[in-house]
Design an enzyme around this catalytic site. Structure first.
Site, mmCIF file in Angstrom:
data_model
loop_
_atom_site.group_PDB
_atom_site.id
_atom_site.type_symbol
_atom_site.label_atom_id
_atom_site.label_comp_id
_atom_site.label_asym_id
_atom_site.label_seq_id
_atom_site.Cartn_x
_atom_site.Cartn_y
_atom_site.Cartn_z
ATOM 1 N N SER A 154 0.861 -1.201 -0.036
ATOM 2 C CA SER A 154 0.093 -0.024 -0.079
ATOM 3 C C SER A 154 0.820 1.235 0.053
ATOM 4 O O SER A 154 1.998 1.481 0.605
ATOM 5 C CB SER A 154 -0.919 -0.053 1.205
ATOM 6 N N LYS A 182 -13.647 -3.963 3.387
ATOM 7 C CA LYS A 182 -14.440 -2.735 3.273
ATOM 8 C C LYS A 182 -15.793 -2.929 3.400
ATOM 9 O O LYS A 182 -16.622 -2.137 3.851
ATOM 10 C CB LYS A 182 -14.303 -2.471 1.697
ATOM 11 N N ASP A 212 -13.837 6.873 -2.075
ATOM 12 C CA ASP A 212 -13.460 6.288 -3.447
ATOM 13 C C ASP A 212 -14.408 7.313 -4.609
ATOM 14 O O ASP A 212 -13.575 7.498 -5.316
ATOM 15 C CB ASP A 212 -13.660 4.893 -3.726
ATOM 16 N N ALA A 247 -13.868 -1.305 -6.962
ATOM 17 C CA ALA A 247 -13.640 -0.234 -7.425
ATOM 18 C C ALA A 247 -14.905 0.261 -8.515
ATOM 19 O O ALA A 247 -15.147 1.501 -8.548
ATOM 20 C CB ALA A 247 -12.362 -0.344 -8.037
ATOM 21 N N ILE A 253 -8.054 2.985 -13.967
ATOM 22 C CA ILE A 253 -7.654 3.212 -12.513
ATOM 23 C C ILE A 253 -6.822 2.457 -11.889
ATOM 24 O O ILE A 253 -6.279 2.786 -10.999
ATOM 25 C CB ILE A 253 -9.055 2.965 -11.687
ATOM 26 N N GLY A 281 -4.563 6.483 -13.174
ATOM 27 C CA GLY A 281 -5.013 5.915 -11.968
ATOM 28 C C GLY A 281 -4.576 6.610 -10.599
ATOM 29 O O GLY A 281 -5.076 6.500 -9.512
HETATM 30 P P1 ATR Z 1 -11.565 -4.431 -6.974
HETATM 31 O O1 ATR Z 1 -12.031 -4.322 -5.647
HETATM 32 O O2 ATR Z 1 -10.110 -3.531 -6.863
HETATM 33 O O3 ATR Z 1 -12.096 -3.795 -7.907
HETATM 34 P P2 ATR Z 1 -11.784 -7.135 -7.366
HETATM 35 O O4 ATR Z 1 -13.061 -7.171 -6.705
HETATM 36 O O5 ATR Z 1 -10.803 -8.177 -7.371
HETATM 37 O O6 ATR Z 1 -10.763 -5.588 -7.238
HETATM 38 O O7 ATR Z 1 -12.128 -6.932 -8.952
HETATM 39 C C1 ATR Z 1 -11.185 -7.049 -9.861
HETATM 40 C C2 ATR Z 1 -11.936 -7.214 -11.417
HETATM 41 O O8 ATR Z 1 -11.148 -7.393 -12.237
HETATM 42 C C3 ATR Z 1 -13.124 -7.917 -11.474
HETATM 43 O O9 ATR Z 1 -14.210 -7.353 -12.313
HETATM 44 C C4 ATR Z 1 -12.498 -9.153 -12.331
HETATM 45 O O10 ATR Z 1 -13.606 -9.755 -13.010
HETATM 46 P P3 ATR Z 1 -14.561 -11.148 -12.691
HETATM 47 O O11 ATR Z 1 -15.451 -10.541 -11.744
HETATM 48 O O12 ATR Z 1 -15.050 -11.785 -13.708
HETATM 49 O O13 ATR Z 1 -13.340 -12.056 -11.494
HETATM 50 C C5 ATR Z 1 -11.710 -8.406 -13.206
HETATM 51 N N1 ATR Z 1 -10.707 -9.237 -13.679
HETATM 52 C C6 ATR Z 1 -9.665 -9.860 -13.234
HETATM 53 N N2 ATR Z 1 -9.011 -10.637 -14.004
HETATM 54 C C7 ATR Z 1 -9.394 -10.660 -15.279
HETATM 55 C C8 ATR Z 1 -9.349 -10.983 -16.689
HETATM 56 N N3 ATR Z 1 -8.379 -12.052 -16.784
HETATM 57 N N4 ATR Z 1 -10.300 -11.010 -17.353
HETATM 58 C C9 ATR Z 1 -11.327 -10.087 -17.412
HETATM 59 N N5 ATR Z 1 -11.478 -9.481 -15.864
HETATM 60 C C10 ATR Z 1 -10.675 -9.750 -15.025
#
Ligand code: ATR
Length: 276
Positions: free
Chosen positions: A17, A68, A104, A134, A221, A244
């Protein structure tokens, strides 16, 4: 302020972080006595750790993954924005009460406004990629700014549908299939990537930007690295781009204000520190 301010970030993991760098920079800049620490709290331990830290005299916390949503349920009061997002990222302790807010949404909006002062949220549809925490803040920010339509696409479509259903203004949100992300850009004024794609250690987002209008703005972001493949792709075809790092910095400002009463400014020295 005479009191020594005990502040911290609770999350798991927290080692990566940048928040300690940001808040300790401002503590020094504004001549306050205090320290902001990153505190690793395992998923099941939030309530007991918060109790312990309150005993130690902590004034406030930032809350990050995976706490969160739990934080929202543990707070004595929660502001409207945090309620709408369904997550608390900042807690301020006053008279033994935990007051939760979500900064946020402010961070997302201020980052766009700061980089593109002339950008009009209400003039064209926005496309949001992703449906994690996010994305929830981004969607709330866009609804707050009266965007006419949000096209929401996520690899796991069901998660986008849950996000849309949880919004008051859900008639403005259209959930589309992930495979339709290239076509979804037609007529959009803003494209926001909230997925992990493009982040260090992840693959790049695979998207054809041909349908994105030339005057549209792209906001990634992801901030590590600061120049994602998506930003470079959009920039090379003439779109305005917003990275971001500004969201990270701006979301920290009202958090710091809630604990200290000082609304801090982002200066070049701070930008250099967080970009290292
Ligand atoms: P945050 O809270 O930071 O938004 P998160 O909840 O882990 O992090 O969300 C990650 C996002 O990236 C999700 O929308 C995820 O899609 P899924 O809901 O299908 O998991 C997306 N993401 C991560 N890896 C991905 C990939 N290889 N292709 C498409 N989307 C991806």
């Amino acid at each position: 302020m005479d009191e020594f301010l005990k502040l911290g970030l609770v999350g798991h993991p927290v080692g990566h972080s940048k928040s300690p760098l940001i808040h300790n920079y401002w503590i020094k800049k504004y001549d306050l006595a205090g320290e902001y620490k990153a505190i690793d709290v395992r998923p099941d331990n939030l309530e007991s750790v918060l109790d312990g830290l309150m005993e130690e005299g902590y004034k406030g916390f930032n809350v990050t993954i995976p706490h969160k949503e739990t934080a929202l349920t543990l707070c004595d009061s929660v502001d409207d924005i945090a309620q709408a997002v369904g997550a608390v990222n900042t807690i301020c302790i006053e008279n033994g009460q935990l007051n939760g807010i979500n900064t946020d949404v402010f961070g997302f909006l201020e980052n766009i406004r700061g980089n593109r002062p002339q950008f009009g949220f209400s003039t064209a549809p926005a496309v949001v990629l992703g449906a994690g925490g996010a994305a929830r803040a981004v969607v709330q920010g866009l609804l707050q700014e009266d965007v006419p339509e949000i096209r929401l696409l996520n690899r796991t479509r069901g998660k986008a549908e849950i996000l849309a259903r949880a919004c008051k203004d859900r008639s403005k949100i259209h959930v589309l299939d992930w495979e339709d992300r290239h076509r979804a850009l037609k007529g959009a004024g803003l494209l926001v990537n909230t997925t992990a794609l493009g982040m260090e250690g992840h693959s790049q987002l695979d998207i054809d930007l041909a349908a994105l209008p030339e005057d549209a703005t792209l906001n990634d972001i992801v901030y590590a690295p600061p120049d994602t493949g998506l930003l470079k792709q959009a920039q090379s075809r003439g779109n305005a781009v917003v990275g971001g790092i500004g969201m990270l910095l701006h979301q920290a400002r009202p958090a710091f204000q809630s604990w200290t009463g000082v609304m801090p400014e982002i200066d070049q020295e701070l930008m250099d520190i967080v970009m290292q």
